[in-house]
Write an enzyme that holds these catalytic residues in place. Structure first.
Site, mmCIF file in Angstrom:
data_model
loop_
_atom_site.group_PDB
_atom_site.id
_atom_site.type_symbol
_atom_site.label_atom_id
_atom_site.label_comp_id
_atom_site.label_asym_id
_atom_site.label_seq_id
_atom_site.Cartn_x
_atom_site.Cartn_y
_atom_site.Cartn_z
ATOM 1 N N PHE A 252 -11.482 49.194 18.298
ATOM 2 C CA PHE A 252 -10.378 48.883 17.986
ATOM 3 C C PHE A 252 -9.739 49.921 16.561
ATOM 4 O O PHE A 252 -9.213 49.560 15.891
ATOM 5 C CB PHE A 252 -10.133 47.641 17.332
ATOM 6 C CG PHE A 252 -10.548 46.766 18.426
ATOM 7 C CD1 PHE A 252 -9.864 46.484 19.768
ATOM 8 C CD2 PHE A 252 -11.518 45.781 18.062
ATOM 9 C CE1 PHE A 252 -10.330 45.780 20.694
ATOM 10 C CE2 PHE A 252 -12.096 45.138 19.260
ATOM 11 C CZ PHE A 252 -11.480 44.933 20.431
ATOM 12 N N GLY A 479 -13.277 49.418 27.218
ATOM 13 C CA GLY A 479 -12.607 48.054 27.791
ATOM 14 C C GLY A 479 -11.336 48.417 28.084
ATOM 15 O O GLY A 479 -10.363 47.605 28.758
ATOM 16 N N ASN A 647 -3.205 51.574 36.528
ATOM 17 C CA ASN A 647 -3.808 50.445 36.922
ATOM 18 C C ASN A 647 -3.269 49.066 36.619
ATOM 19 O O ASN A 647 -3.246 48.858 35.229
ATOM 20 C CB ASN A 647 -5.268 50.277 36.653
ATOM 21 C CG ASN A 647 -5.954 49.176 37.076
ATOM 22 O OD1 ASN A 647 -5.397 48.420 37.849
ATOM 23 N ND2 ASN A 647 -7.397 49.292 36.985
ATOM 24 N N THR A 650 -5.610 46.513 34.565
ATOM 25 C CA THR A 650 -6.124 46.666 33.237
ATOM 26 C C THR A 650 -5.155 47.060 32.122
ATOM 27 O O THR A 650 -5.206 46.583 30.842
ATOM 28 C CB THR A 650 -7.063 48.140 33.118
ATOM 29 O OG1 THR A 650 -6.362 49.218 33.900
ATOM 30 C CG2 THR A 650 -8.394 47.641 34.129
ATOM 31 N N GLN A 654 -4.776 45.116 28.585
ATOM 32 C CA GLN A 654 -4.583 45.892 27.365
ATOM 33 C C GLN A 654 -3.425 45.383 26.667
ATOM 34 O O GLN A 654 -3.505 45.325 25.333
ATOM 35 C CB GLN A 654 -4.746 47.268 27.525
ATOM 36 C CG GLN A 654 -5.681 48.122 26.635
ATOM 37 C CD GLN A 654 -5.646 49.538 26.963
ATOM 38 O OE1 GLN A 654 -5.338 50.137 28.024
ATOM 39 N NE2 GLN A 654 -6.287 50.213 25.832
ATOM 40 N N GLY A 717 0.953 56.022 26.765
ATOM 41 C CA GLY A 717 -0.154 55.220 26.133
ATOM 42 C C GLY A 717 0.067 53.758 25.930
ATOM 43 O O GLY A 717 0.997 53.045 25.954
ATOM 44 N N VAL A 718 -1.201 53.125 26.013
ATOM 45 C CA VAL A 718 -0.917 51.691 26.117
ATOM 46 C C VAL A 718 -1.633 50.740 25.237
ATOM 47 O O VAL A 718 -1.324 49.569 24.705
ATOM 48 C CB VAL A 718 -1.390 51.078 27.648
ATOM 49 C CG1 VAL A 718 -1.493 49.529 27.914
ATOM 50 C CG2 VAL A 718 -0.758 51.691 28.761
ATOM 51 N N GLU A 720 -1.938 50.588 21.954
ATOM 52 C CA GLU A 720 -1.608 50.054 20.641
ATOM 53 C C GLU A 720 -0.077 49.645 20.665
ATOM 54 O O GLU A 720 0.016 48.859 19.727
ATOM 55 C CB GLU A 720 -1.675 51.335 19.744
ATOM 56 C CG GLU A 720 -2.991 51.516 19.355
ATOM 57 C CD GLU A 720 -3.356 53.138 18.740
ATOM 58 O OE1 GLU A 720 -3.346 53.286 17.334
ATOM 59 O OE2 GLU A 720 -2.898 54.120 19.446
#
Lengths: 753, 166
Positions: A252, A479, A647, A650, A654, A717-718, A720
C-alpha cells in the site's frame, strides 16, 4: 454443435473475464514463501534497537549485557559497524535515487533524528535471543530540542516547491475576490491524522552475501530500486545484487522506498559473514517505516444561487521528516473536478523531527478528496440542492485550471449508474429524517479521482517449441493479480490458451518491470508486453514465410490472426509449435520496453496535452446510533471509470479493498504521535484500528468499461481510485443522518456525542 | 531446553525448545512450516491462526511446550490426499484474498469457526439464547479476529457462506 461452441469460447478474449488468480493455490495452501520464509544453512537472526529520544546524540553505548546473552553473535552500533555509503543525491535521470526512505546513514552516525530510529542491531542464532538481547542494549543520549507536534508547527508551514511531476499550487482568476462576492459560500477547515499502511506482513529481509554477490529476499514494490540502492550503498555493481520478491504480503505504498530494516539486514550479513534475516516487529514497522502525513486543509467555495461555482480555494499543510519524506498532491482533485472560473490552490509543508513520511494508497487524493468533497456537500446543504445535482452543474468540459483536454471523463455516467444501483431517489433530503429504530440513517455521495500513470517497464516473451509462452518481467505481486492480468493479455495477443502461459515475476534477474505505484503497473507492463508479443510474432512469421511446406508461405503478417496457438489466415495457417519445430528452434524470445530518456520525454509531452485519470462515484449509507454516536456503514455502491477491465474478479476485489481502507480512514484509523516525545503511542494492530470483518458491509462495485484511448489497452489504473472520496462519502452520510458536519478524521463517536 | 514431541499435521516431531519459544516460532523456524504467518506477534491480527485439537488459537500467543500433547493442524495440513479443503477451494473461487499473507489464518479460522457454530457456540450477535442461524452478521462477527488489510472481506464472507450452505 459442441465443436462450434468450443471454438467460440476459445476465441473469446480472456481480457474482461473473471479469472481465478494464478497464485491462488500457493496462497491458500501456505506454500507461498514470503521474504522471511526462505531457509538458509547457518542463518542468523537480527533485531533492531530503537532510539528513545526524538533528537540528540548518543553519548554512551553499553552492549555488555546483550553480548552476554547465549547465542548472540554480534551487536552492531555506530561504534563498530562497517560503513555504508550515504544515500545518493536526487537525480531526475535516475529514479532509483528517490528510493531512500530517509537520508540517515544508519549506524554510521551518533545522531538521532527521530524517536524510534534504529541505533543498534543485534545478530543472534535465534530470533528469540536477538530480540531479548536487543532489549538489553543500553544507550545514553544527549537530547536536543525536537519539534514533533504537527498541530503546533502547522502555522509555520512554508509553500511547497513545484516539481516536473507535481504542481504545488495553481491560480486562475481571483479566487479571494470571487469568494468574497459570492452570494453563497462555505469556508471550512479540515484535519486528517497520520495513517499507517499496516500491511499484515511486517517488513522483512533475508540477506545473503557470497563474496561481493548479494541475494536479498524482500517484499518490495520496486525491485529495481532495491537492487540499485543496495548496490550503491554497499558499493558493488548492480548486476551482483539479486532481489527476489515473488510474494509481497501487502504494501500500500509502505514497501515503495527502502527503509532501515532492509539496509541493516544487509549490513549485518556483511559484518557477520552469515546469512541474516531481519523481521521488523510490528512496533518496529511504526518506528522505521513512514506513513501518510497528517494534514490541515482549507476548502472555501463560492457559488451563485443556482449552485454554479464562482470560487474554489483549496490549501493544505502536510509534514515531512527533517531527514526525508516528500510532499503529496493533496489539492490535486481540486485541479480537475469543478468548472470554477476562479481557483486558488496551494500546498504547504512543515518539517518535523519524526520518521520521514511516505506514499500511502492514493497519496494526496485520499485525504484531499475528503476535504474537497465534504465542502461540496456542505455547499449543497447551503444551497438546498441535491449534492449530485450540484456536481453535475459544475462538471467541466476541459481541465479547470488550464483548459487541457480530458482523455476520458465519464463522471456523469458514473453518478447516473451509481444513483440507480444505490436507490438515491429514496433519500429523504432532510437531515435526521430517515430512521431505523434507534439508528439514524444517512446517505452521502462523493467523487473519486486519481490520475493515471504509466511507468517505464520492460517485458520479455518466450515461445517454446511445445507451444508454451513465458512472460518475463520483474512485476510486483502484492495482491493486485498482476501476473494473472498479464497472462490474460498474453494469451489474447498471442492467441494461446491461458493454460499455456506462465508468468515469471518478482526477480531482479528478469527484464525490469514497472514499480508498483501510481496504479500504473498493469498498464505499464501491458504496453511492453504488447510490443514484445508483436516482435515475437514477427520473428515466428519470419521462420515460416519462406519455408516451402508452410501454409503461411508468401502471406503477409498483417493479415494473419493469432489464434489456436498459432498464426492463421482464414483456415490456412499453423501452430507456433509446428513453425519452431520445423525450423529446429527450441524457443524464440523477444523483449520490449522504452528507454528512460525516451520514456520521460514522451510522458512530459503527453502531460502537456492530456489530463488522464480514473474517477468514480461513491455512494454510502450509514447508521448512527442516536445515543452513542456510533457510526456503522451499512451499504456501499461505487461506480468507477477505470477504462478497460482486464480481470473482473481481481478488479472488483481491488476496488473493494480501496473502499475498505477508506472506511478505516473515515471512521477509525489514526496513528497517534506523543506531542512531548515524538513516539508513536499506538504502534500495534490492537490500537491502530484498521477495519475488521464486522466493519465491512456488502460493497457493490461496478465500472463503466470504456477504454481510455490514450492509455495502453485503455487502462486507467485500479489500485488507488477507490479509496478516494470514501472519507467524504461517509462524512456526508453522517451529515445527512445527524445534521452534524465532522471536519476532523476519523469520525469517532466522541465527535458525534 | 525442553524436549517435546509435537504432532503437527499428522506427523510427530521431536523438538528441543526453550520454554519461551512460541508455538508460531516453533512451527515456522524449527519445523519449516511457514504457512502460519507472523503479522503482529501480539495476538491482534490472526494471521498465525492454527488449530489445536480442532480449536483455533493464535499460535503467536501460545508457548510450544504447552501444546506438546495436542494435535496441531496448520494450513499445510488442511488439504487431504492432494485435494484442497472445501474452504480453500472456496477462497480461490470467491477471491477471498489478495496479498495472501492473512489467508492461512483466515482459512484455519473459518474451518474452526464453522465447527464452533455447528457445536452451538454463541456469539455477541445472537446472544446465548438460541442456536444462531449463521447469518452474514454472525460470520463477520465470528471472523473479526482475522484482519485483512487488502480488504478481501466480501470475498472471504462469500467463500465461508458457500461452504456453510451446502
Amino acid at each position: 454443435m459442441t465443436t462450434k461452441h468450443a471454438e467460440v469460447e476459445q476465441r473469446a478474449p480472456y481480457v474482461g473475464r473473471a479469472v481465478d488468480r494464478l497464485d491462488g493455490p500457493a496462497k491458500v495452501t501456505g506454500a507461498a514463501r514470503y521474504a522471511a520464509e526462505h531457509p538458509y544453512p547457518n542463518l542468523a537472526h537480527a533485531a533492531l534497537v530503537h532510539a528513545t529520544v526524538a533528537r540528540g546524540r548518543i553519548t554512551a553505548v553499553d552492549t555488555a549485557a546483550a553480548l552476554a546473552v547465549r547465542g548472540v553473535i554480534e551487536v552492531l552500533t555506530h561504534e563498530n559497524a562497517p560503513a555504508m555509503k550515504p544515500a545518493p543525491a536526487l537525480s531526475m535521470l535516475n529514479p532509483s535515487t528517490m528510493a531512500s526512505g530517509t537520508s540517515v546513514n544508519y549506524l554510521a552516525t551518533d545522531e538521532v533524528h527521530w524517536n524510534g530510529q534504529p541505533v543498534a542491531v543485534v545478530v543472534a542464532e535465534t530470533p528469540e535471543a536477538a530480540r531479548y538481547a536487543a532489549s538489553l542494549v543500553r544507550l545514553t543520549y544527549q537530547e536536543s530540542p525536537a519539534e514533533v507536534d504537527f498541530a503546533a508547527a502547522e502555522p509555520n508551514a512554508v509553500p511547497q516547491k513545484n516539481n516536473p511531476l507535481q504542481s504545488a499550487g495553481a491560480d486562475k482568476g481571483d479566487a479571494n475576490a470571487a469568494l468574497a462576492a459570492a452570494p453563497v459560500r462555505v469556508d471550512l477547515r479540515f484535519t486528517t491524522p497520520p495513517h499507517s499502511h499496516n500491511a499484515i506482513e511486517p517488513h522483512a529481509t533475508t540477506a545473503v552475501w557470497d563474496g561481493d554477490d548479494l541475494t536479498v529476499h524482500e517484499g518490495t514494490q520496486n525491485i529495481a530500486w532495491v537492487r540499485q540502492h543496495l548496490a550503491q550503498r554497499f558499493d558493488v555493481p548492480a548486476r551482483r545484487v539479486r532481489v527476489l520478491s515473488p510474494y509481497v504480503g501487502g504494501a500500500f505504498g509502505g514497501k515503495t522506498m527502502i527503509w532501515a530494516g532492509t539496509l541493516l539486514a544487509v549490513l549485518a550479513a556483511r559484518a557477520t559473514g552469515r546469512p541474516v534475516r531481519l523481521v521488523l516487529t510490528r512496533e518496529g514497522v511504526f518506528h522505521t517505516v513512514g506513513g501518510r502525513t497528517p494534514s490541515t486543509q482549507r476548502v472555501a467555495l463560492g457559488a451563485d444561487a443556482d449552485g454554479r461555482l464562482t470560487a474554489l480555494i483549496h490549501t493544505s499543510v502536510a509534514r515531512t521528516g527533517r531527514v526525508g519524506g516528500g510532499p503529496e498532491q493533496i489539492t490535486s482533485a481540486s485541479r480537475h473536478l469543478y468548472a470554477a472560473p476562479n481557483i486558488h490552490l496551494r500546498q504547504n509543508l512543515v518539517q518535523l523531527d519524526l520518521v520521514a513520511n511516505t506514499v500511502m494508497r492514493a497519496p494526496g487524493e485520499s485525504i484531499g478528496t475528503f476535504a474537497l468533497e465534504s465542502a461540496m456537500d456542505e455547499l449543497a446543504w447551503e444551497l438546498g440542492l441535491d449534492p449530485i445535482e450540484l456536481r453535475m452543474r459544475n462538471e467541466p468540459a476541459n481541465n479547470p485550471v488550464d483548459g487541457k483536454r480530458f482523455a476520458h471523463r465519464m463522471l456523469r455516467e458514473a453518478y447516473a449508474l451509481g444513483a440507480e444501483r444505490f436507490g438515491w431517489k429514496e433519500r429523504d433530503p432532510r437531515p435526521g429524517a430517515m430512521r431505523d429504530g434507534r439508528w439514524l440513517v444517512g446517505m452521502g455521495v462523493a467523487t473519486a479521482y486519481h490520475p493515471a500513470w504509466q511507468l517505464p517497464a520492460k517485458v520479455g516473451v518466450r515461445l517454446t517449441a511445445d507451444g508454451t509462452v513465458v512472460v518475463r518481467s520483474s512485476l510486483h505481486e502484492m495482491g493486485m493479480g498482476a501476473a494473472t492480468a498479464q497472462a490474460q493479455i498474453a494469451a489474447d495477443t498471442l492467441g494461446v490458451p491461458m493454460e499455456a502461459v506462465r508468468v515469471e515475476y518478482g526477480d531482479s534477474d528478469l527484464p525490469p518491470g514497472p514499480g508498483a505505484g501510481g496504479s500504473g503497473q498493469t498498464a505499464s507492463a501491458a504496453a511492453a508486453l504488447l510490443a514484445a508479443s508483436h516482435k515475437l510474432k514477427r520473428s515466428v512469421f519470419a521462420l515460416a514465410r519462406h519455408a516451402p511446406d508452410s501454409p503461411l508461405r508468401g502471406r503477409r503478417l498483417d493479415r494473419l490472426e493469432a489464434r489456436d496457438g498459432g498464426l492463421y489466415e482464414g483456415s490456412a495457417g499453423e501452430t507456433y509449435a509446428a513453425i519452431l519445430t520445423r525450423a529446429g528452434r527450441d524457443h524464440l524470445e523477444a523483449e520490449a520496453g522504452p528507454g528512460m530518456l525516451g520514456f520521460a520525454a514522451k510522458m512530459l509531452r503527453d502531460r502537456r496535452n492530456w489530463v488522464k485519470a480514473a474517477s468514480g462515484a461513491q455512494f454510502c449509507e450509514v447508521r448512527v446510533d442516536q445515543d452513542t454516536g456510533e457510526v456503522r456503514v451499512s451499504r456501499w455502491v461505487g461506480v468507477f471509470d477505470v477504462g478497460t477491465v482486464i480481470n473482473t474478479k481481481t478488479v472488483a476485489a481491488q476496488l473493494r479493498g480501496g473502499i475498505v481502507m477508506g472506511l478505516g480512514l473515515a471512521l477509525s484509523e489514526e496513528t497517534l504521535v506523543d506531542r512531548r516525545t515524538g513516539r508513536v503511542v499506538n504502534a500495534s494492530l490492537a490500537e491502530n484500528h484498521v477495519p475488521v470483518h464486522a466493519d465491512v458491509p456488502r460493497i457493490d462495485v461496478d465500472w463503466l468499461g470504456d477504454p481510455d484511448p490514450t492509455m495502453p489497452l485503455g487502462l486507467l489504473g485500479v489500485g488507488e481510485v477507490s479509496i478516494t472520496g470514501v472519507g467524504a462519502a461517509v462524512a456526508n452520510a453522517v451529515r445527512h443522518a445527524t445534521g452534524r458536519r465532522i471536519l476532523d478524521l476519523p469520525i469517532t463517536l466522541d465527535k458525534l456525542l | 531446553m525442553t524436549e517435546i514431541r509435537m504432532r503437527v499435521n499428522g506427523v510427530v516431531h521431536s523438538l528441543d525448545v526453550e520454554p519461551w519459544v512460541s508455538l508460531l516460532d516453533a512451527l515456522r523456524e524449527r519445523l519449516g512450516l511457514t504457512g502460519p504467518k507472523k503479522g503482529c506477534d501480539q495476538g491482534a491480527c490472526g494471521a498465525c491462526t492454527v488449530l489445536a485439537d480442532g480449536v483455533r488459537i493464535n499460535a503467536c500467543l501460545a508457548l510450544a511446550v504447552q501444546y506438546a500433547d495436542k494435535e496441531i493442524t496448520t494450513i499445510e495440513g488442511l488439504a487431504q490426499g492432494g485435494e484442497l479443503h472445501p474452504v480453500q477451494q472456496a477462497f480461490i473461487r470467491h477471491d477471498g484474498f489478495q496479498c495472501g499473507y492473512c489467508t492461512s489464518g483466515q482459512i484455519c479460522s473459518a474451518v474452526a469457526m464453522l465447527a464452533e457454530h455447528a457445536a452451538g457456540m454463541p456469539s455477541v450477535v445472537s446472544g446465548s439464547a438460541a442456536r444462531a442461524e449463521l447469518t452474514d452478521a454472525e460470520i463477520r462477527e465470528r471472523m473479526s479476529g482475522n484482519l485483512c488489510r487488502c480488504g478481501a472481506y466480501n470475498g472471504i464472507l462469500d467463500a465461508i457462506r458457500e461452504v456453510a450452505t451446502p
